[in-house]
Scaffold this motif. Structure first.
Motif, PDB file in Angstrom:
ATOM      1  N   GLU A 169       5.333  17.643  11.189  1.00 18.48           N
ATOM      2  CA  GLU A 169       4.637  16.623  10.538  1.00 18.48           C
ATOM      3  C   GLU A 169       4.757  16.750   8.982  1.00 18.48           C
ATOM      4  O   GLU A 169       4.803  18.151   8.516  1.00 18.48           O
ATOM      5  N   LEU A 170       4.962  16.060   8.133  1.00 14.52           N
ATOM      6  CA  LEU A 170       5.333  16.212   6.713  1.00 14.52           C
ATOM      7  C   LEU A 170       4.914  15.051   5.975  1.00 14.52           C
ATOM      8  O   LEU A 170       4.875  13.911   6.511  1.00 14.52           O
ATOM      9  N   THR A 171       4.440  15.346   4.717  1.00 13.65           N
ATOM     10  CA  THR A 171       3.997  14.240   3.764  1.00 13.65           C
ATOM     11  C   THR A 171       4.572  14.548   2.477  1.00 13.65           C
ATOM     12  O   THR A 171       5.228  15.460   2.278  1.00 13.65           O
ATOM     13  N   SER A 172       4.947  13.300   1.965  1.00 15.98           N
ATOM     14  CA  SER A 172       5.351  13.126   0.397  1.00 15.98           C
ATOM     15  C   SER A 172       4.637  12.000  -0.221  1.00 15.98           C
ATOM     16  O   SER A 172       4.113  11.093   0.145  1.00 15.98           O
ATOM     17  N   SER A 173       5.073  11.989  -1.488  1.00 18.50           N
ATOM     18  CA  SER A 173       4.700  10.785  -2.408  1.00 18.50           C
ATOM     19  C   SER A 173       5.973   9.876  -2.745  1.00 18.50           C
ATOM     20  O   SER A 173       6.849  10.060  -2.775  1.00 18.50           O
ATOM     21  N   LEU A 174       5.296   8.715  -3.006  1.00 17.40           N
ATOM     22  CA  LEU A 174       6.177   7.396  -3.382  1.00 17.40           C
ATOM     23  C   LEU A 174       5.869   7.227  -5.092  1.00 17.40           C
ATOM     24  O   LEU A 174       4.801   7.300  -5.311  1.00 17.40           O
ATOM     25  N   THR A 175       7.023   6.971  -5.763  1.00 12.56           N
ATOM     26  CA  THR A 175       6.688   6.596  -7.009  1.00 12.56           C
ATOM     27  C   THR A 175       5.860   5.324  -7.389  1.00 12.56           C
ATOM     28  O   THR A 175       6.083   4.302  -6.774  1.00 12.56           O
ATOM     29  N   GLY A 176       4.675   5.275  -8.286  1.00 11.56           N
ATOM     30  CA  GLY A 176       3.900   4.231  -8.598  1.00 11.56           C
ATOM     31  C   GLY A 176       4.285   3.633 -10.114  1.00 11.56           C
ATOM     32  O   GLY A 176       4.882   4.295 -10.592  1.00 11.56           O
ATOM     33  N   ALA A 177       3.912   2.586 -10.221  1.00  8.34           N
ATOM     34  CA  ALA A 177       4.024   2.473 -11.734  1.00  8.34           C
ATOM     35  C   ALA A 177       3.037   1.122 -12.323  1.00  8.34           C
ATOM     36  O   ALA A 177       2.290   0.449 -11.449  1.00  8.34           O
ATOM     37  N   GLY A 178       2.791   1.421 -13.604  1.00  7.27           N
ATOM     38  CA  GLY A 178       1.645   0.503 -14.100  1.00  7.27           C
ATOM     39  C   GLY A 178       0.334   0.668 -13.260  1.00  7.27           C
ATOM     40  O   GLY A 178      -0.204   1.593 -13.013  1.00  7.27           O
ATOM     41  N   PRO A 179      -0.218  -0.644 -12.794  1.00  2.00           N
ATOM     42  CA  PRO A 179      -1.594  -0.505 -12.184  1.00  2.00           C
ATOM     43  C   PRO A 179      -1.340  -0.136 -10.685  1.00  2.00           C
ATOM     44  O   PRO A 179      -2.601   0.072  -9.983  1.00  2.00           O
ATOM     45  N   PHE A 180      -0.303  -0.108 -10.208  1.00  4.19           N
ATOM     46  CA  PHE A 180      -0.079   0.226  -8.834  1.00  4.19           C
ATOM     47  C   PHE A 180      -0.176   1.872  -8.557  1.00  4.19           C
ATOM     48  O   PHE A 180       0.670   2.619  -9.226  1.00  4.19           O
ATOM     49  N   PRO A 181      -1.094   2.485  -7.560  1.00  4.83           N
ATOM     50  CA  PRO A 181      -1.052   3.915  -7.561  1.00  4.83           C
ATOM     51  C   PRO A 181       0.347   4.330  -6.719  1.00  4.83           C
ATOM     52  O   PRO A 181       1.110   3.603  -6.040  1.00  4.83           O
ATOM     53  N   GLU A 182       0.455   5.729  -6.524  1.00  2.42           N
ATOM     54  CA  GLU A 182       1.682   6.364  -5.843  1.00  2.42           C
ATOM     55  C   GLU A 182       1.367   6.026  -4.296  1.00  2.42           C
ATOM     56  O   GLU A 182       0.200   5.821  -3.955  1.00  2.42           O
ATOM     57  N   GLY A 183       2.518   5.840  -3.784  1.00  4.78           N
ATOM     58  CA  GLY A 183       2.439   5.493  -2.119  1.00  4.78           C
ATOM     59  C   GLY A 183       2.730   6.892  -1.407  1.00  4.78           C
ATOM     60  O   GLY A 183       2.673   8.124  -2.039  1.00  4.78           O
ATOM     61  N   ARG A 184       2.588   6.662   0.016  1.00  5.35           N
ATOM     62  CA  ARG A 184       2.469   8.108   0.638  1.00  5.35           C
ATOM     63  C   ARG A 184       3.467   7.976   1.795  1.00  5.35           C
ATOM     64  O   ARG A 184       3.644   6.711   2.196  1.00  5.35           O
ATOM     65  N   VAL A 185       4.074   8.741   2.151  1.00  3.83           N
ATOM     66  CA  VAL A 185       5.043   8.784   3.578  1.00  3.83           C
ATOM     67  C   VAL A 185       4.391  10.109   4.327  1.00  3.83           C
ATOM     68  O   VAL A 185       4.216  11.062   3.784  1.00  3.83           O
ATOM     69  N   LYS A 186       4.514   9.557   5.699  1.00  4.62           N
ATOM     70  CA  LYS A 186       4.230  10.722   6.736  1.00  4.62           C
ATOM     71  C   LYS A 186       4.941  10.565   7.924  1.00  4.62           C
ATOM     72  O   LYS A 186       5.180   9.401   8.118  1.00  4.62           O
ATOM     73  N   THR A 232       7.497   6.935  11.338  1.00  4.31           N
ATOM     74  CA  THR A 232       7.326   7.061  10.061  1.00  4.31           C
ATOM     75  C   THR A 232       6.320   6.065   9.495  1.00  4.31           C
ATOM     76  O   THR A 232       6.133   5.117   9.759  1.00  4.31           O
ATOM     77  N   ARG A 233       5.326   6.601   8.478  1.00  3.06           N
ATOM     78  CA  ARG A 233       4.304   5.856   8.237  1.00  3.06           C
ATOM     79  C   ARG A 233       4.538   5.735   6.965  1.00  3.06           C
ATOM     80  O   ARG A 233       4.616   6.683   6.023  1.00  3.06           O
ATOM     81  N   VAL A 234       4.521   4.504   6.240  1.00  3.43           N
ATOM     82  CA  VAL A 234       4.626   4.310   4.861  1.00  3.43           C
ATOM     83  C   VAL A 234       3.530   3.374   4.258  1.00  3.43           C
ATOM     84  O   VAL A 234       3.210   2.444   4.730  1.00  3.43           O
ATOM     85  N   ASN A 235       2.921   4.083   3.169  1.00  2.12           N
ATOM     86  CA  ASN A 235       1.888   3.114   2.420  1.00  2.12           C
ATOM     87  C   ASN A 235       2.406   3.133   0.862  1.00  2.12           C
ATOM     88  O   ASN A 235       2.430   3.958   0.456  1.00  2.12           O
ATOM     89  N   PHE A 236       2.895   2.024   0.414  1.00  6.63           N
ATOM     90  CA  PHE A 236       3.492   1.827  -0.720  1.00  6.63           C
ATOM     91  C   PHE A 236       3.074   0.674  -1.496  1.00  6.63           C
ATOM     92  O   PHE A 236       3.853  -0.523  -1.244  1.00  6.63           O
ATOM     93  N   PRO A 237       2.003   0.523  -2.100  1.00  3.96           N
ATOM     94  CA  PRO A 237       1.463  -0.696  -2.914  1.00  3.96           C
ATOM     95  C   PRO A 237       2.482  -1.121  -3.889  1.00  3.96           C
ATOM     96  O   PRO A 237       2.460  -2.367  -4.050  1.00  3.96           O
ATOM     97  N   LEU A 238       3.258  -0.298  -4.604  1.00  4.66           N
ATOM     98  CA  LEU A 238       4.228  -0.987  -5.535  1.00  4.66           C
ATOM     99  C   LEU A 238       5.133  -1.810  -4.698  1.00  4.66           C
ATOM    100  O   LEU A 238       5.864  -2.794  -5.381  1.00  4.66           O
ATOM    101  N   GLY A 239       5.505  -1.405  -3.459  1.00  3.95           N
ATOM    102  CA  GLY A 239       6.536  -2.210  -2.904  1.00  3.95           C
ATOM    103  C   GLY A 239       6.229  -3.790  -2.683  1.00  3.95           C
ATOM    104  O   GLY A 239       7.092  -4.736  -2.682  1.00  3.95           O
ATOM    105  N   ALA A 240       4.879  -4.256  -2.510  1.00  9.10           N
ATOM    106  CA  ALA A 240       4.647  -5.573  -2.564  1.00  9.10           C
ATOM    107  C   ALA A 240       4.964  -6.277  -3.745  1.00  9.10           C
ATOM    108  O   ALA A 240       5.248  -7.359  -4.026  1.00  9.10           O
ATOM    109  N   ALA A 241       4.846  -5.756  -4.983  1.00 14.99           N
ATOM    110  CA  ALA A 241       5.086  -6.137  -6.251  1.00 14.99           C
ATOM    111  C   ALA A 241       6.561  -6.505  -6.247  1.00 14.99           C
ATOM    112  O   ALA A 241       7.217  -7.381  -7.132  1.00 14.99           O
ATOM    113  N   LEU A 242       7.353  -5.394  -5.908  1.00 17.29           N
ATOM    114  CA  LEU A 242       8.794  -5.628  -6.004  1.00 17.29           C
ATOM    115  C   LEU A 242       9.571  -6.553  -4.797  1.00 17.29           C
ATOM    116  O   LEU A 242      10.608  -6.726  -4.930  1.00 17.29           O
ATOM    117  N   GLY A 243       8.692  -7.003  -3.804  1.00 20.69           N
ATOM    118  CA  GLY A 243       9.225  -7.640  -2.777  1.00 20.69           C
ATOM    119  C   GLY A 243       9.889  -6.972  -1.826  1.00 20.69           C
ATOM    120  O   GLY A 243      10.728  -7.525  -1.193  1.00 20.69           O
TER     121      GLY A 243
END
Length: 417
Positions: A177-194, A234-245
């Motif tokens: 099992e491993l986790t790491s971060s995804l880049t956020g920007a502006g009002p969007f928090p960083e994402g997470r990968v597991k 693989t579980r991905v939580n990426f709020p910035l992805g919604a803004a980028l489409g």
């Protein structure tokens, strides 16, 4: 987006390569405490207790009494970490390897003058790393927990007093099992990968032991490659992805195919006199099998199939050691070993920040009776300073120098029936 997944998750296989344990790559040496005391010199030729099931299956021919041996080693690692560049911000504590235990257990039963049966349970590969939550390199790695447990039923056959062979299939279970971060920007928090996954696969160990002279033994052991296909999710939580489409992520079925390498150990044990025994050995590991990593995420869309070059190279490890029989009850041991790292300066990552290493070891065996032996060992390892230079999607770069060291302690009990 594929690069984000690649740089932050890599794979279950590569993530356990950053261990500061006592073998290069993601291999572990800690399958024998008596062997640990001599820096694992003579591992395939000593055959001093039931741990020879791993060290050299042919060595069971030298075990004259039914016996069981079990124990554990513990690793206390330290990393001096200094960020040298890049635009990733955060902390650089460097204490990413928690207290780690490596258990082992073996059983050997002589059947007659020729045949012996044995069984082993040990960990040939593994890693636990856990960077602090605000680690500046968290977009490359954060937390990893991977282990391989092996079961090995084994037989040996002695042709005569001089030559014996041994063989044992290995049943190997890997999970991680491993986790790491995804880049956020502006009002969007960083994402997470597991990522989580596991698999069970079969290999084998085989050995040859030759009593070349009355005082010198030569051993050769071959540990086969093992082919894994890890299945998990693989579980991905990426709020910035919604803004980028590109989507917010989700849960995807993940798979990874990888081979752990062949390992060949050649060693010599020489009984200088009644008190002194000398050991020497060399180990070859075929790490060049790890050229690239391909992770497949079914239905992942922007998080679909990914690949990264690793370009690992084959390595050699060399060791010398000695044992002194103080009296009937006590045996003292020491050893020195050098071990190459399979990584290179171009592809090294925060998950694999290792370099060439040197280790010195000390150990002792105490036999209060003919039936019981207690072995203890201590090792100190120091690596050369290495650099890491990583770039992730979002132009997050991280450059740092790593200087790793570790203390290892171990204890085992052997009981003869």
């Amino acid at each position: 987006m594929k690069k984000v997944m690649l740089k932050t998750t890599l794979s279950l296989a590569v993530t356990f390569a950053s261990s500061q344990l006592f073998a290069a790559g993601f291999a572990l040496n800690e399958q024998s405490i008596s062997g640990m005391g001599t820096g694992f010199a003579g591992r395939s030729s000593s055959a001093e207790d039931a741990s020879t099931v791993y060290g050299n299956p042919a060595g069971m021919s030298r075990i004259k009494r039914e016996q069981v041996s079990f124990g554990a080693a513990a690793i206390i690692a330290k990393t001096d970490l200094k960020q040298t560049g890049g635009n990733s911000t955060g902390t650089n504590d460097g204490d990413m390897v928690p207290f780690v235990g490596v258990p082992m257990g073996y059983y050997v039963k002589p059947i007659d003058d020729h045949w012996a049966f044995g069984f082993g349970m040990y960990a040939p590969f593994g890693l636990v790393t856990d960077y602090e939550s605000g680690f500046a390199g968290r977009f490359s790695s954060d937390k990893s927990h991977v282990q391989v447990v092996t079961l090995q039923p084994t037989v040996s056959y002695a042709f005569n007093d001089r030559v014996s062979i041994g063989f044992g299939p290995t049943i190997n279970h890997i999970k991680g099992e491993l986790t790491s971060s995804l880049t956020g920007a502006g009002p969007f928090p960083e994402g997470r990968v597991k990522i989580k996954g596991d698999d069970t696969a079969v290999g084998f160990n085989a050995g040859l032991l030759v009593q070349a002279t009355d005082s010198t033994r030569v051993g050769l052991t071959y540990h086969s490659k093992v082919k894994y296909k890890l299945e998990g999710d693989t579980r991905v939580n990426f709020p910035l992805g919604a803004a980028l489409g590109t989507g917010t992520g989700g849960k995807f079925d993940a798979s990874l195919s990888i081979d752990t390498p062949e390992i060949v150990d050649l060693s010599v044990t020489h009984e200088l006199n009644d008190d002194w025994t000398l050991y020497a050995g060399s180990t070859f590991t075929r790490w060049s099998r790890l050229k690239s990593i391909i992770v497949e995420n079914e239905g992942g869309g922007a998080f679909a199939n990914i690949a990264e070059e690793q370009n690992w190279h084959d390595t050699w490890a060399h060791a010398i050691g000695a044992a002194y029989k103080l009296n009937k009850q006590w045996t003292l041991r020491t050893g020195l070993s050098v071990d190459q790292s399979p990584t290179n300066n171009t592809d090294r990552s925060t998950r694999i920040p290792t370099g060439d290493r040197v280790a010195i070891s000390f150990g002792a065996g105490w036999s209060p009776t003919d039936d019981i032996t207690i072995d203890v060992a201590y090792s100190y390892l120091k690596e050369e300073e290495v650099s890491v230079n990583r770039t992730n999607t979002g132009n997050r770069t991280y450059q740092a120098n790593y200087k790793n060291s570790a203390h290892g302690i171990g204890s085992s009990l052997t009981y003869r029936f």
